[in-house]
Design a protein around this motif. Structure first.
Motif, PDB file in Angstrom:
ATOM      1  N   TRP A 186       0.453  -1.480  -0.017  1.00  0.00           N
ATOM      2  CA  TRP A 186      -0.442   0.265   0.142  1.00  0.00           C
ATOM      3  C   TRP A 186       0.412   0.992   0.345  1.00  0.00           C
ATOM      4  N   LEU A 187       2.036   1.148   0.881  1.00  0.00           N
ATOM      5  CA  LEU A 187       2.722   2.283   0.601  1.00  0.00           C
ATOM      6  C   LEU A 187       3.655   3.010  -0.250  1.00  0.00           C
ATOM      7  N   THR A 188       3.614   1.763  -1.358  1.00  0.00           N
ATOM      8  CA  THR A 188       4.171   1.593  -3.125  1.00  0.00           C
ATOM      9  C   THR A 188       3.284   2.179  -3.856  1.00  0.00           C
ATOM     10  N   LEU A 189       1.740   1.809  -3.622  1.00  0.00           N
ATOM     11  CA  LEU A 189       0.967   1.969  -4.660  1.00  0.00           C
ATOM     12  C   LEU A 189       0.725   3.561  -4.060  1.00  0.00           C
ATOM     13  N   VAL A 190       0.695   4.046  -2.587  1.00  0.00           N
ATOM     14  CA  VAL A 190       0.258   5.959  -2.543  1.00  0.00           C
ATOM     15  C   VAL A 190       1.534   6.516  -2.164  1.00  0.00           C
ATOM     16  N   GLY A 191       1.968   6.132  -1.915  1.00  0.00           N
ATOM     17  CA  GLY A 191       4.090   7.498  -1.336  1.00  0.00           C
ATOM     18  C   GLY A 191       5.026   6.423  -2.265  1.00  0.00           C
ATOM     19  N   GLY A 192       5.046   6.085  -3.673  1.00  0.00           N
ATOM     20  CA  GLY A 192       6.190   4.953  -4.068  1.00  0.00           C
ATOM     21  C   GLY A 192       7.002   6.650  -4.744  1.00  0.00           C
ATOM     22  N   PRO A 193       5.846   7.792  -5.260  1.00  0.00           N
ATOM     23  CA  PRO A 193       6.956   8.464  -6.492  1.00  0.00           C
ATOM     24  C   PRO A 193       7.317   9.394  -5.478  1.00  0.00           C
ATOM     25  N   LEU A 194       7.546   9.464  -3.779  1.00  0.00           N
ATOM     26  CA  LEU A 194       8.289  10.487  -3.510  1.00  0.00           C
ATOM     27  C   LEU A 194       9.329   9.045  -2.405  1.00  0.00           C
ATOM     28  N   GLY A 195       9.095   7.647  -2.662  1.00  0.00           N
ATOM     29  CA  GLY A 195      10.011   7.095  -2.296  1.00  0.00           C
ATOM     30  C   GLY A 195       9.803   7.016  -0.922  1.00  0.00           C
ATOM     31  N   LEU A 196       9.065   7.150  -0.733  1.00  0.00           N
ATOM     32  CA  LEU A 196       8.031   6.168   1.045  1.00  0.00           C
ATOM     33  C   LEU A 196       8.199   4.923   1.083  1.00  0.00           C
ATOM     34  N   HIS A 197       8.008   4.347  -0.153  1.00  0.00           N
ATOM     35  CA  HIS A 197       8.570   2.402   0.165  1.00  0.00           C
ATOM     36  C   HIS A 197       9.696   1.565   0.419  1.00  0.00           C
ATOM     37  N   ARG A 198      10.656   3.116  -0.049  1.00  0.00           N
ATOM     38  CA  ARG A 198      12.202   1.788   0.172  1.00  0.00           C
ATOM     39  C   ARG A 198      13.081   2.725   1.462  1.00  0.00           C
ATOM     40  N   PHE A 199      12.074   3.950   1.930  1.00  0.00           N
ATOM     41  CA  PHE A 199      12.614   4.500   3.716  1.00  0.00           C
ATOM     42  C   PHE A 199      11.659   2.811   4.627  1.00  0.00           C
ATOM     43  N   TYR A 200      10.656   3.081   4.356  1.00  0.00           N
ATOM     44  CA  TYR A 200      10.304   1.386   4.871  1.00  0.00           C
ATOM     45  C   TYR A 200      11.029   0.200   4.917  1.00  0.00           C
ATOM     46  N   LEU A 201      11.585   0.588   3.851  1.00  0.00           N
ATOM     47  CA  LEU A 201      12.007  -1.070   4.343  1.00  0.00           C
ATOM     48  C   LEU A 201      13.543  -1.268   3.451  1.00  0.00           C
ATOM     49  N   ARG A 202      14.271  -0.270   2.995  1.00  0.00           N
ATOM     50  CA  ARG A 202      15.585   0.264   3.860  1.00  0.00           C
ATOM     51  C   ARG A 202      16.284   1.150   4.360  1.00  0.00           C
ATOM     52  N   GLY A 203      15.453   1.757   5.418  1.00  0.00           N
ATOM     53  CA  GLY A 203      16.033   2.855   5.305  1.00  0.00           C
ATOM     54  C   GLY A 203      16.335   4.660   5.311  1.00  0.00           C
ATOM     55  N   PHE A 204      16.473   5.188   6.052  1.00  0.00           N
ATOM     56  CA  PHE A 204      17.071   6.572   5.444  1.00  0.00           C
ATOM     57  C   PHE A 204      18.006   7.123   4.680  1.00  0.00           C
ATOM     58  N   GLY A 205      18.763   5.526   4.224  1.00  0.00           N
ATOM     59  CA  GLY A 205      20.309   5.404   4.179  1.00  0.00           C
ATOM     60  C   GLY A 205      19.913   5.124   2.152  1.00  0.00           C
ATOM     61  N   ASP A 206      18.945   4.639   1.902  1.00  0.00           N
ATOM     62  CA  ASP A 206      18.331   4.438   0.378  1.00  0.00           C
ATOM     63  C   ASP A 206      18.804   5.334  -0.283  1.00  0.00           C
ATOM     64  N   LEU A 207      19.533   5.312  -1.186  1.00  0.00           N
ATOM     65  CA  LEU A 207      19.807   6.518  -2.417  1.00  0.00           C
ATOM     66  C   LEU A 207      18.956   7.038  -3.112  1.00  0.00           C
ATOM     67  N   LEU A 208      18.314   5.155  -3.413  1.00  0.00           N
ATOM     68  CA  LEU A 208      17.075   5.438  -5.140  1.00  0.00           C
ATOM     69  C   LEU A 208      15.943   5.898  -4.077  1.00  0.00           C
ATOM     70  N   GLY A 209      15.628   5.938  -2.975  1.00  0.00           N
ATOM     71  CA  GLY A 209      14.456   6.232  -2.260  1.00  0.00           C
ATOM     72  C   GLY A 209      14.793   8.361  -1.980  1.00  0.00           C
TER      73      GLY A 209
END
Length: 148
Positions: A9-32
């Motif tokens: 759901w986070l990927t669907l709703v907030g994916g274009p802002l990288g929110l799912h990347r931060f949730y899954l990989r943390g704030f150190g994720d460059l792609l996020g």
């Protein structure tokens, strides 16, 4: 423990802002951190459409970027939703048991997959159609200028 349903759901709703990347990989994720850039570029293209109209060549080049970003995030939501619990937990919850409840699929996960498929398809096809239609209109106009 990273929950598969919440991630989809986070990927669907907030994916274009990288929110799912931060949730899954943390704030150190460059792609996020880089993911909001194509989103902002596409939103700038929409702003140009509102200011200059549909005949602006920059807008027909920039608007599809937003659609492709949405479609890519919808694809990731589908991938996350369809992962087996064992694969999910091995990748995102390595400390948990392979059959841990956080990787299970439920009806909310299925709803996220269905909506991601619908919205992703709409975003992708709309972006392709808009970009090509404006490109071909531009080509026709240039051919008319040459022929006159």
């Amino acid at each position: 423990m990273k929950n598969k349903t919440f991630a989809a759901w986070l990927t669907l709703v907030g994916g274009p802002l990288g929110l799912h990347r931060f949730y899954l990989r943390g704030f150190g994720d460059l792609l996020g951190w880089l993911l909001p850039i194509p989103t902002a570029i596409g939103l700038y293209g929409i702003e140009r459409v509102q200011q200059y109209g549909l005949d602006d060549p920059w807008s027909w080049a920039l608007v599809p970027i937003l659609g492709f970003t949405f479609a890519g995030c919808a694809l990731m939501a589908i991938i996350y939703g369809l992962m087996t619990p064992e694969k999910w937990n091995a990748r995102f919850n390595p400390q948990a048991a392979p059959e841990s409840a956080s990787g299970n699929t439920n009806w909310f996960t299925i709803a996220a997959i269905v909506l991601a498929l619908a919205f992703g398809t709409i975003a992708l096809m709309s972006s392709i159609v808009y970009g090509f239609q404006k490109y071909f209109d531009y080509q026709v106009d240039e051919a008319r200028k040459i022929s006159q």
